[in-house]
Design an enzyme around this catalytic site. Structure first.
Site, PDB file in Angstrom:
ATOM      1  N   SER A 160       0.851  -1.188   0.000  1.00 48.42           N
ATOM      2  CA  SER A 160       0.000   0.000   0.000  1.00 48.42           C
ATOM      3  C   SER A 160       0.887   1.239   0.000  1.00 48.42           C
ATOM      4  O   SER A 160       2.122   1.146  -0.011  1.00 48.42           O
ATOM      5  CB  SER A 160      -0.915   0.010   1.226  1.00 48.42           C
ATOM      6  N   LYS A 161       0.238   2.406   0.033  1.00 49.81           N
ATOM      7  CA  LYS A 161       0.976   3.665  -0.032  1.00 49.81           C
ATOM      8  C   LYS A 161       1.984   3.814   1.111  1.00 49.81           C
ATOM      9  O   LYS A 161       2.999   4.477   0.950  1.00 49.81           O
ATOM     10  CB  LYS A 161      -0.002   4.847  -0.007  1.00 49.81           C
ATOM     11  N   ARG A 162       1.669   3.220   2.256  1.00 46.14           N
ATOM     12  CA  ARG A 162       2.586   3.402   3.400  1.00 46.14           C
ATOM     13  C   ARG A 162       3.934   2.730   3.164  1.00 46.14           C
ATOM     14  O   ARG A 162       4.908   3.029   3.843  1.00 46.14           O
ATOM     15  CB  ARG A 162       1.941   2.875   4.683  1.00 46.14           C
TER      16      ARG A 162
END
Length: 473
Positions: free
Chosen positions: A237-239
């Site tokens: 994911s973006k994290r």
């Protein structure tokens, strides 16, 4: 029948790397078997689908070079077709209208949860005659007994008990068709032979096979690709960093590097690491894709990208590098030929963005010295070599400002001062570049040019004097 695969993203965001890998696998499978690769935009979620997301998907596909043979097709253009199929299923008794209230469905779910039973619709409206004019949904009459089997090209044979599958809704109260219905109709109408997609759709495959068989259509073959994980073992994911394909482009990755990396996420061919697109087509085998999730390794992607930057045509890299210099407010026409810069620097950068950053010194003066490099090399003892070098450089004609002549000057000054080459070249390098790393000093001087070289030596001498005076105070 000729092989036909499809990539069917929903335009509710960017094209992420997981989707790009699915598209790549579908593309490679079609090309390997002499088939067609179709792009279908599944935009039936009218609230979340946007034109910007469609453009982002098309832009990402174009940048990766995954050329499709047909499409893009949009599901919103086929609503009449979906309604006709739903009506056909109703007429044949393969689907039914359901007017159960939300309250009844909530109570049913609560009872099932309390009894630790898998929540599913209980078929309350099966066999009932519901007025078509009153609010209702349409449900597919899923088989009650037996099993539905998915012969998956990656996971093998997976069986689902029909009594655990729901009578899923295929038309909502507002008349819009649902995902599992539209996918079934499109795959049948487009003669899709092989569906390659994420393994989160494995359960949907069982439902879709049941609809296809009830409708009298032959199901395609399925391959469900495991998810991509981040370095912490959770879904990417973006994290974890950039997940958008276009973000990787903007960060200075080459499309061939990203494709090469993605094909190796869950698939391998011996110990080989580097694959051209043609080699991928020749060697890729969907049946040998790993069943387990693959972890995204940014260091490996950087290594591949550096390899491709280093081995690509310098003229092409120069063209791709130019906008990254522009983002640094550098006009490449104000300095050395960009191809010469790429030739000198390509092996030193992992991305085009990094290549632009470490090459900025070729086009403009810098604001500060690297602290460690200045402490080690811009000391009072460096004054005399720098002064002697400046005097020699100033006397050189512009036509002589070439690596061989520049190297001769530096070695001569070192010999005259009885110093090793590094004691002369390194202070000069820090003075010219601002740090202790650059291409060969003669190449560096050629790229910077005579005027900038003289000016930066003056700046370094002033800096040494200032620092020395401050120490004495």
């Amino acid at each position: 029948m000729s092989v036909r695969t499809r990539f069917a993203p929903s335009p509710t965001g960017y094209l992420h790397v997981g989707g790009a890998r699915t598209a790549l696998f579908s593309y490679l499978f079609a090309r390997k078997h002499g088939g067609q690769f179709i792009l279908r935009i599944e935009d039936t979620d009218l609230e979340r689908s946007t034109a910007e997301s469609v453009n982002a998907i098309l832009e990402g596909m174009a940048w990766l070079g995954l050329e499709y043979d047909e499409g893009p097709f949009f599901q919103t253009h086929h609503f009449d077709r979906y309604q006709a199929v739903i009506d056909e299923l109703l007429d044949k008794g393969l689907a039914y209208r359901c007017n159960c209230s939300k309250e009844r469905l909530d109570r049913l779910r609560d009872r099932q949860m309390a009894a630790k039973v898998k929540p599913r619709y209980d078929g309350h409206c099966r066999g009932q005659k519901i007025d078509a004019d009153e609010p209702h949904v349409v449900r597919f009459s899923n088989p009650i007994d037996g099993y539905v089997v998915v012969d998956d090209m990656i996971r093998g044979r997976v069986a689902f008990n029909n009594n655990e599958l729901d009578d899923l809704i295929i038309r909502r109260t507002d008349g819009s068709p649902t995902y599992n219905l539209t996918v079934v109709v499109d795959d049948a109408d487009m003669c899709i032979t092989d569906v390659i997609r994420g393994d989160d759709h494995l359960g949907n495959a069982a439902r879709q096979i049941n609809i296809l068989k009830a409708w009298g259509k032959e199901p395609p073959r399925y391959a469900h690709v495991p998810m991509i994980l981040g370095n912490d073992g959770t879904r990417l994911s973006k994290r974890h960093g950039a997940v958008s394909v276009i973000a990787y482009r903007d960060q200075g990755y080459l499309p061939e590097a990203l494709l090469n990396y993605l094909v190796r996420l869950g698939w391998s061919h011996g110990d080989a690491e580097i694959f051209s697109l043609d080699e991928m087509i020749q060697l890729f085998d969907i049946n040998t894709v790993n069943k387990s999730p693959a972890a995204f390794n940014y260091d490996k992607l950087d290594w591949l990208n550096q390899h491709y930057i280093q081995h690509a045509d310098p003229l092409r890299i120069a063209r791709l590098l130019s906008p990254h210099l522009g983002q640094l407010e550098i006009d490449p026409t104000t300095g050395p030929d960009l191809v010469d810069v790429v030739t000198a620097q390509a092996a030193r950068a992992k991305t085009l963005k990094e290549l632009a950053s470490i090459s900025a010194f070729c086009y403009r003066d810098f604001d500060y010295y690297d602290a460690d490099a200045a402490k080690q090399h811009l000391r009072p003892v460096a004054r005399e070599p720098l002064i002697r070098l400046r005097t020699a450089f100033e006397l050189m004609a512009l036509d002589d400002w070439q690596p061989e002549s520049l190297h001769h000057v530096i070695t001569r000054i070192a010999d005259e001062l009885g110093l090793k080459m590094g004691k002369v070249a390194q202070p000069l390098r820090v003075a010219i570049v601002g740090r202790a790393a650059s291409p060969g000093i003669d190449i560096t001087l050629q790229l910077v040019g005579k005027d900038a070289t003289l000016r930066r030596i003056d700046n370094a001498l002033n800096w040494i004097a200032t620092q020395h005076d401050n120490v004495n105070e």
